[in-house]
Scaffold this motif. Structure first.
Motif, PDB file in Angstrom:
ATOM      1  N   PRO A 180       0.821  -1.215   0.000  1.00 29.10           N
ATOM      2  CA  PRO A 180       0.000   0.000   0.000  1.00 29.10           C
ATOM      3  C   PRO A 180       0.854   1.264   0.000  1.00 29.10           C
ATOM      4  CG  PRO A 180      -0.834  -1.592   1.579  1.00 29.10           C
ATOM      5  CD  PRO A 180       0.486  -2.120   1.112  1.00 29.10           C
ATOM      6  N   LYS A 181       0.311   2.322  -0.595  1.00 24.96           N
ATOM      7  CA  LYS A 181       1.033   3.586  -0.677  1.00 24.96           C
ATOM      8  C   LYS A 181       0.333   4.664   0.152  1.00 24.96           C
ATOM      9  CE  LYS A 181       3.334   2.894  -5.109  1.00 24.96           C
ATOM     10  NZ  LYS A 181       3.767   3.564  -6.364  1.00 24.96           N
ATOM     11  N   LEU A 182       1.146   5.498   0.790  1.00 21.07           N
ATOM     12  CA  LEU A 182       0.636   6.589   1.615  1.00 21.07           C
ATOM     13  C   LEU A 182       0.207   7.753   0.727  1.00 21.07           C
ATOM     14  CD1 LEU A 182       0.280   7.542   4.595  1.00 21.07           C
ATOM     15  CD2 LEU A 182       2.558   8.567   4.399  1.00 21.07           C
ATOM     16  N   VAL A 183      -1.022   8.205   0.924  1.00 20.92           N
ATOM     17  CA  VAL A 183      -1.557   9.341   0.177  1.00 20.92           C
ATOM     18  C   VAL A 183      -1.500  10.612   1.024  1.00 20.92           C
ATOM     19  CG1 VAL A 183      -3.605  10.276  -0.995  1.00 20.92           C
ATOM     20  CG2 VAL A 183      -3.097   7.815  -1.100  1.00 20.92           C
ATOM     21  N   ARG A 184      -1.886  10.464   2.299  1.00 20.34           N
ATOM     22  CA  ARG A 184      -1.844  11.590   3.238  1.00 20.34           C
ATOM     23  C   ARG A 184      -1.433  11.058   4.607  1.00 20.34           C
ATOM     24  NH1 ARG A 184      -7.289  14.761   3.751  1.00 20.34           N
ATOM     25  NH2 ARG A 184      -7.928  13.100   5.158  1.00 20.34           N
ATOM     26  N   LEU A 205      13.545  14.202   0.801  1.00 21.30           N
ATOM     27  CA  LEU A 205      12.150  13.846   0.560  1.00 21.30           C
ATOM     28  C   LEU A 205      11.291  15.096   0.396  1.00 21.30           C
ATOM     29  CD1 LEU A 205       9.940  11.791   0.225  1.00 21.30           C
ATOM     30  CD2 LEU A 205       9.726  11.659   2.717  1.00 21.30           C
ATOM     31  N   LYS A 206      11.499  16.090   1.255  1.00 19.30           N
ATOM     32  CA  LYS A 206      10.745  17.338   1.123  1.00 19.30           C
ATOM     33  C   LYS A 206      10.975  17.966  -0.244  1.00 19.30           C
ATOM     34  CE  LYS A 206      10.413  18.782   5.986  1.00 19.30           C
ATOM     35  NZ  LYS A 206      10.922  19.702   7.036  1.00 19.30           N
ATOM     36  N   ILE A 216       1.710  15.126   2.733  1.00 22.52           N
ATOM     37  CA  ILE A 216       2.571  14.219   3.490  1.00 22.52           C
ATOM     38  C   ILE A 216       3.555  15.066   4.288  1.00 22.52           C
ATOM     39  CG2 ILE A 216       4.323  12.411   3.372  1.00 22.52           C
ATOM     40  CD1 ILE A 216       2.893  11.335   0.903  1.00 22.52           C
ATOM     41  N   GLU A 217       3.481  14.950   5.600  1.00 21.57           N
ATOM     42  CA  GLU A 217       4.354  15.707   6.503  1.00 21.57           C
ATOM     43  C   GLU A 217       5.629  14.909   6.747  1.00 21.57           C
ATOM     44  OE1 GLU A 217       4.258  17.013  11.168  1.00 21.57           O
ATOM     45  OE2 GLU A 217       2.391  17.183  10.025  1.00 21.57           O
ATOM     46  N   VAL A 218       6.789  15.560   6.642  1.00 23.24           N
ATOM     47  CA  VAL A 218       8.075  14.876   6.775  1.00 23.24           C
ATOM     48  C   VAL A 218       8.850  15.452   7.955  1.00 23.24           C
ATOM     49  CG1 VAL A 218      10.172  14.141   5.585  1.00 23.24           C
ATOM     50  CG2 VAL A 218       8.098  14.627   4.260  1.00 23.24           C
ATOM     51  N   ASN A 219       9.435  14.553   8.762  1.00 24.69           N
ATOM     52  CA  ASN A 219      10.156  14.977   9.950  1.00 24.69           C
ATOM     53  C   ASN A 219      11.361  14.060  10.146  1.00 24.69           C
ATOM     54  OD1 ASN A 219      10.779  16.377  12.271  1.00 24.69           O
ATOM     55  ND2 ASN A 219       8.881  15.893  13.351  1.00 24.69           N
ATOM     56  N   SER A 220      12.198  14.362  11.129  1.00 28.49           N
ATOM     57  CA  SER A 220      13.319  13.485  11.481  1.00 28.49           C
ATOM     58  C   SER A 220      13.670  13.691  12.951  1.00 28.49           C
ATOM     59  CB  SER A 220      14.541  13.751  10.594  1.00 28.49           C
ATOM     60  OG  SER A 220      15.084  15.041  10.847  1.00 28.49           O
TER      61      SER A 220
END
Length: 324
Positions: A180-184, A205-206, A216-220
């Protein structure tokens, strides 16, 4: 009959009757306040579009109360959704039946079993209900009645007041892909110190997602630090060489909340996966190891090598888990 009623058991029949007569109702869900109508009543669904001023190309989401009902409409991956339903996860799957305003041009339908007792009791009386957030398209999604504009409230047939909701839109997964793929949703990269590898991955990625119309929120974060700190100067330098400026980045420690809220977790090494599993032991299926060695303390050219490895990993592994 009063137009605004409380989220109480005695008002379930009122909602059910309103929907069966073709009405549109504002209800609290486990995420935000939503507009709902009968899933097979095309006129009431059209009314939702008119109230929201919504683009007809954007499909509504279907609410059901059981997986068995969901399987009537889409191909379900039970293993994937067993820990996600009921809850704030919308599943998009290949449609088995065409339902106007729910089935997309790609022949897909988005469904959810909400984790809200009042709404689930309403859903027992329907095969499927159509839903979307109770706001004008493009405006903030409402977490309480006071955040819903009068323009929307005045055009619905009934309003249920359930107080404050969580206020976060559902995560969306497309299970028509394998995997499955992430949409949101939310993605987090994890390394030891959050000073080189995971910040590089976050910003690559951003950068890749910048031109895409995705939520899609990106963090680390780092598993080996206990307070916020400074990113490596070498990281800043090698990223600047490829046109990515991250001088305002601050390294931060990983915590339980970050892990629980993330839908995909990418770690640089197996050691970080083991640490994370000691915190969230039942969520191994969302953790992926990228196998990227640590350049900390080495020469600049090692950082450049790691940067290039991370860019390829993000492009060829991470992006493939997202519907973009």
């Amino acid at each position: 009959m009063e137009k605004i009623l409380e989220e109480k058991e005695e008002n379930i029949k009122v909602v059910v009757n309103t929907l069966k007569k073709g009405g549109v109702v504002i209800v609290p869900t486990d995420t935000v306040y939503g507009l709902i109508s009968g899933g097979f009543n095309d006129r009431s669904k059209e009314k939702i579009y008119e109230i929201k001023k919504r683009d007809y190309k954007k499909m509504l989401i279907g609410f059901v109360d059981t997986i068995e009902k969901a399987e009537k409409y889409i191909e379900i991956d039970r293993q994937f959704i067993k820990e996600k339903w009921p809850g704030s996860t919308t599943i998009i799957g290949k449609s088995k039946i065409e339902i106007p305003f729910l089935t997309s041009d790609e022949k897909k339908i988005g469904l959810r079993i909400p984790d809200n007792k009042f709404l689930l009791d309403v859903l027992k009386n329907f095969e499927i209900i159509a839903s979307t957030s109770a706001n004008i398209s493009g405006e903030k999604t409402p977490s309480c009645l006071s955040e819903i504009s009068d323009e929307v409230k005045n055009k619905v047939d009934l309003i249920i007041n359930g107080g404050k909701t969580e206020g976060k839109e559902s995560t969306i997964w497309d299970v028509s892909f394998s995997p499955p793929k992430l949409v949101r949703g939310k993605v987090i990269f994890v390394c030891e110190g959050n000073s080189c590898r995971s910040p590089m991955a976050e910003y690559f990625l951003k950068n890749f997602l910048k031109e895409k119309n995705v939520k899609i929120e990106v963090n680390s974060a780092g598993t080996g630090i206990t307070s916020w700190g400074k990113i490596s100067d070498k990281t800043l330098e090698v990223m600047k060489k490829v046109g990515i400026e991250i001088k305002n980045f601050v390294s931060k420690p990983l915590n339980f909340q970050m892990l629980k809220e993330s839908d995909l977790i990418f770690v640089m090494e197996k050691e970080q996966k083991e640490k994370i599993l000691s915190i969230i032991p039942k969520e191994e299926n969302k953790i992926f190891v990228l196998d990227v060695p640590d350049p900390a303390g080495k020469e600049l050219f090692h950082y450049e090598e790691i940067r290039d490895i991370i860019k390829e990993k993000v492009k060829n592994i991470v992006l493939k888990r997202m519907a973009i």
